[in-house]
Design a protein around this motif. Structure first.
Motif, PDB file in Angstrom:
ATOM      1  N   ASP A 152      26.450  29.593  38.191  1.00  0.00           N
ATOM      2  CA  ASP A 152      27.551  30.108  37.377  1.00  0.00           C
ATOM      3  C   ASP A 152      27.136  30.343  35.931  1.00  0.00           C
ATOM      4  O   ASP A 152      27.709  31.195  35.235  1.00  0.00           O
ATOM      5  N   ALA A 153      26.152  29.567  35.469  1.00  0.00           N
ATOM      6  CA  ALA A 153      25.732  29.656  34.069  1.00  0.00           C
ATOM      7  C   ALA A 153      24.352  29.041  33.920  1.00  0.00           C
ATOM      8  O   ALA A 153      23.859  28.348  34.823  1.00  0.00           O
ATOM      9  N   LEU A 154      23.716  29.297  32.791  1.00  0.00           N
ATOM     10  CA  LEU A 154      22.453  28.656  32.476  1.00  0.00           C
ATOM     11  C   LEU A 154      22.662  27.145  32.300  1.00  0.00           C
ATOM     12  O   LEU A 154      23.727  26.710  31.853  1.00  0.00           O
ATOM     13  N   SER A 155      21.662  26.377  32.641  1.00  0.00           N
ATOM     14  CA  SER A 155      21.712  24.955  32.329  1.00  0.00           C
ATOM     15  C   SER A 155      21.606  24.790  30.816  1.00  0.00           C
ATOM     16  O   SER A 155      21.143  25.692  30.103  1.00  0.00           O
ATOM     17  N   GLU A 156      22.030  23.645  30.313  1.00  0.00           N
ATOM     18  CA  GLU A 156      21.941  23.397  28.873  1.00  0.00           C
ATOM     19  C   GLU A 156      20.496  23.448  28.392  1.00  0.00           C
ATOM     20  O   GLU A 156      20.206  23.954  27.308  1.00  0.00           O
ATOM     21  N   GLU A 157      19.586  22.917  29.213  1.00  0.00           N
ATOM     22  CA  GLU A 157      18.166  22.931  28.840  1.00  0.00           C
ATOM     23  C   GLU A 157      17.633  24.356  28.734  1.00  0.00           C
ATOM     24  O   GLU A 157      16.934  24.700  27.771  1.00  0.00           O
ATOM     25  N   ALA A 158      17.966  25.192  29.727  1.00  0.00           N
ATOM     26  CA  ALA A 158      17.481  26.575  29.704  1.00  0.00           C
ATOM     27  C   ALA A 158      18.117  27.361  28.566  1.00  0.00           C
ATOM     28  O   ALA A 158      17.440  28.146  27.883  1.00  0.00           O
ATOM     29  N   ARG A 159      19.410  27.149  28.336  1.00  0.00           N
ATOM     30  CA  ARG A 159      20.081  27.862  27.248  1.00  0.00           C
ATOM     31  C   ARG A 159      19.457  27.502  25.910  1.00  0.00           C
ATOM     32  O   ARG A 159      19.179  28.372  25.079  1.00  0.00           O
ATOM     33  N   ALA A 160      19.202  26.206  25.696  1.00  0.00           N
ATOM     34  CA  ALA A 160      18.617  25.762  24.431  1.00  0.00           C
ATOM     35  C   ALA A 160      17.197  26.299  24.252  1.00  0.00           C
ATOM     36  O   ALA A 160      16.810  26.717  23.149  1.00  0.00           O
ATOM     37  N   ALA A 161      16.419  26.294  25.344  1.00  0.00           N
ATOM     38  CA  ALA A 161      15.037  26.776  25.262  1.00  0.00           C
ATOM     39  C   ALA A 161      14.983  28.270  24.941  1.00  0.00           C
ATOM     40  O   ALA A 161      14.177  28.722  24.123  1.00  0.00           O
ATOM     41  N   LEU A 162      15.869  29.048  25.570  1.00  0.00           N
ATOM     42  CA  LEU A 162      15.912  30.482  25.283  1.00  0.00           C
ATOM     43  C   LEU A 162      16.430  30.741  23.871  1.00  0.00           C
ATOM     44  O   LEU A 162      15.896  31.578  23.143  1.00  0.00           O
ATOM     45  N   ALA A 163      17.472  30.028  23.479  1.00  0.00           N
ATOM     46  CA  ALA A 163      18.070  30.241  22.162  1.00  0.00           C
ATOM     47  C   ALA A 163      17.088  29.924  21.041  1.00  0.00           C
ATOM     48  O   ALA A 163      17.095  30.582  19.987  1.00  0.00           O
ATOM     49  N   SER A 164      16.232  28.930  21.262  1.00  0.00           N
ATOM     50  CA  SER A 164      15.269  28.533  20.232  1.00  0.00           C
ATOM     51  C   SER A 164      14.039  29.433  20.194  1.00  0.00           C
ATOM     52  O   SER A 164      13.230  29.340  19.268  1.00  0.00           O
ATOM     53  N   GLY A 165      13.899  30.298  21.215  1.00  0.00           N
ATOM     54  CA  GLY A 165      12.750  31.194  21.266  1.00  0.00           C
ATOM     55  C   GLY A 165      11.466  30.545  21.732  1.00  0.00           C
ATOM     56  O   GLY A 165      10.388  31.115  21.575  1.00  0.00           O
ATOM     57  N   THR A 166      11.567  29.356  22.341  1.00  0.00           N
ATOM     58  CA  THR A 166      10.351  28.657  22.772  1.00  0.00           C
ATOM     59  C   THR A 166       9.840  29.119  24.135  1.00  0.00           C
ATOM     60  O   THR A 166       8.679  28.890  24.461  1.00  0.00           O
ATOM     61  N   VAL A 167      10.692  29.745  24.938  1.00  0.00           N
ATOM     62  CA  VAL A 167      10.256  30.225  26.250  1.00  0.00           C
ATOM     63  C   VAL A 167       9.388  31.471  26.057  1.00  0.00           C
ATOM     64  O   VAL A 167       9.822  32.452  25.460  1.00  0.00           O
ATOM     65  N   ARG A 183      22.780  37.987  34.547  1.00  0.00           N
ATOM     66  CA  ARG A 183      24.216  37.751  34.355  1.00  0.00           C
ATOM     67  C   ARG A 183      24.460  36.511  33.504  1.00  0.00           C
ATOM     68  O   ARG A 183      25.284  36.522  32.578  1.00  0.00           O
ATOM     69  N   CYS A 184      23.722  35.435  33.794  1.00  0.00           N
ATOM     70  CA  CYS A 184      23.917  34.186  33.054  1.00  0.00           C
ATOM     71  C   CYS A 184      23.455  34.304  31.604  1.00  0.00           C
ATOM     72  O   CYS A 184      24.093  33.748  30.694  1.00  0.00           O
ATOM     73  N   VAL A 185      22.375  35.011  31.392  1.00  0.00           N
ATOM     74  CA  VAL A 185      21.871  35.210  30.029  1.00  0.00           C
ATOM     75  C   VAL A 185      22.861  36.042  29.210  1.00  0.00           C
ATOM     76  O   VAL A 185      23.139  35.737  28.052  1.00  0.00           O
ATOM     77  N   ALA A 186      23.420  37.080  29.830  1.00  0.00           N
ATOM     78  CA  ALA A 186      24.404  37.911  29.134  1.00  0.00           C
ATOM     79  C   ALA A 186      25.637  37.090  28.778  1.00  0.00           C
ATOM     80  O   ALA A 186      26.181  37.205  27.669  1.00  0.00           O
ATOM     81  N   ALA A 187      26.090  36.248  29.706  1.00  0.00           N
ATOM     82  CA  ALA A 187      27.264  35.420  29.451  1.00  0.00           C
ATOM     83  C   ALA A 187      27.023  34.429  28.315  1.00  0.00           C
ATOM     84  O   ALA A 187      27.945  34.065  27.588  1.00  0.00           O
ATOM     85  N   ALA A 188      25.758  34.011  28.137  1.00  0.00           N
ATOM     86  CA  ALA A 188      25.412  33.078  27.069  1.00  0.00           C
ATOM     87  C   ALA A 188      25.118  33.792  25.753  1.00  0.00           C
ATOM     88  O   ALA A 188      24.852  33.136  24.740  1.00  0.00           O
ATOM     89  N   GLY A 189      25.158  35.131  25.762  1.00  0.00           N
ATOM     90  CA  GLY A 189      24.893  35.892  24.557  1.00  0.00           C
ATOM     91  C   GLY A 189      23.447  35.833  24.105  1.00  0.00           C
ATOM     92  O   GLY A 189      23.154  35.902  22.901  1.00  0.00           O
ATOM     93  N   LEU A 190      22.511  35.758  25.076  1.00  0.00           N
ATOM     94  CA  LEU A 190      21.095  35.586  24.745  1.00  0.00           C
ATOM     95  C   LEU A 190      20.231  36.761  25.186  1.00  0.00           C
ATOM     96  O   LEU A 190      19.017  36.610  25.373  1.00  0.00           O
TER      97      LEU A 190
END
Length: 232
Positions: A152-167, A183-190
């Motif tokens: 349904d959505a990114l995990s908190e770990e994945a969202r934080a890693a993508l948002a910080s640009g570390t992935v 879909r999940c990345v778009a929903a997270a605005g990333l």
């Protein structure tokens, strides 16, 4: 490198272990959850069993009728699927070391016209093995033994890693996981962060949603995990 692994468990953990052994940091966020199903299997007799994924093997092992087929020859799409087929009880396993086309070719070369093959698989399949076997006159009977439920959505770990640009890279082994990730990345605005990540795909078919979205992709030279990891 910091690598995002999106494939379902338990395969995701196995891939992550390989990556960490190579010195990479890993974030695991399965985009699909595998749920075994136990419908009545088609009536025999059958001449062989064909596995198009490791998930199909694992689900078949949990099916109450599964052990009755272990004496038959099994054809597996690749080495990891073949290894799992042997682990659950098949003794005569052919590793087709490729994709669905390679699997169909090996089955057609080993079985006579008129043979019947059972294909335990999921609800959504990347290739039409039945169509590939129709020409040599082999009948494929599909058995849906698992469902893949999208996240349904990114995990908190994945969202934080993508948002910080570390992935720095992400591994993709199925088109459905790619679609779910988008879909999940778009929903997270990333979306802007995903553009910065190397998208490493098992095949052109897997990469297609990224290409349509305008993202650059890198495709493995062969449809197996070793070739995918070689892109790193």
């Amino acid at each position: 490198m910091h690598i995002l692994v999106t494939r379902p468990e338990p395969a995701a953990a196995q891939t992550a272990q390989r990556l960490r052994a190579l010195g990479h940091a890993v974030t695991v966020d399965p985009m699909l959850r595998i749920a075994p199903l136990t419908p009545a299997l088609p009536e025999g007799p059958f001449d062989a069993v064909a596995f198009t994924s490791i998930n199909g093997v694992k689900a078949f092992a949990l099916h109450p009728q599964g052990p009755a087929f272990f004496h038959l020859p099994a054809f597996a799409v690749g080495p990891r699927t073949a290894k799992e087929a042997r682990a659950i009880g098949f003794s005569n396993v052919t590793d087709c070391d490729g994709d669905a086309s390679a699997l169909a070719g090996r089955i057609a070369g080993a079985l006579p016209a008129g043979a019947r093959v059972l294909n335990p698989a999921g609800e959504d399949r990347a290739a039409d093995l039945e169509a590939l076997l129709a020409a040599p006159g082999i009948t494929l009977e599909l058995a849906i033994v698992y469902a893949a439920q999208p996240a349904d959505a990114l995990s908190e770990e994945a969202r934080a890693a993508l948002a910080s640009g570390t992935v720095t890279a992400a591994l993709h082994l199925s088109q459905r996981t790619v679609k779910t990730l988008l879909r999940c990345v778009a929903a997270a605005g990333l979306n802007d962060r995903l553009i910065e990540v190397r998208q490493l795909c098992l095949s052109e078919q897997v990469a297609e949603p990224f290409v349509k979205a305008g993202l650059k992709v890198e495709v493995a030279t062969a449809p197996n995990e070793d070739a995918l990891l070689a892109l790193l």
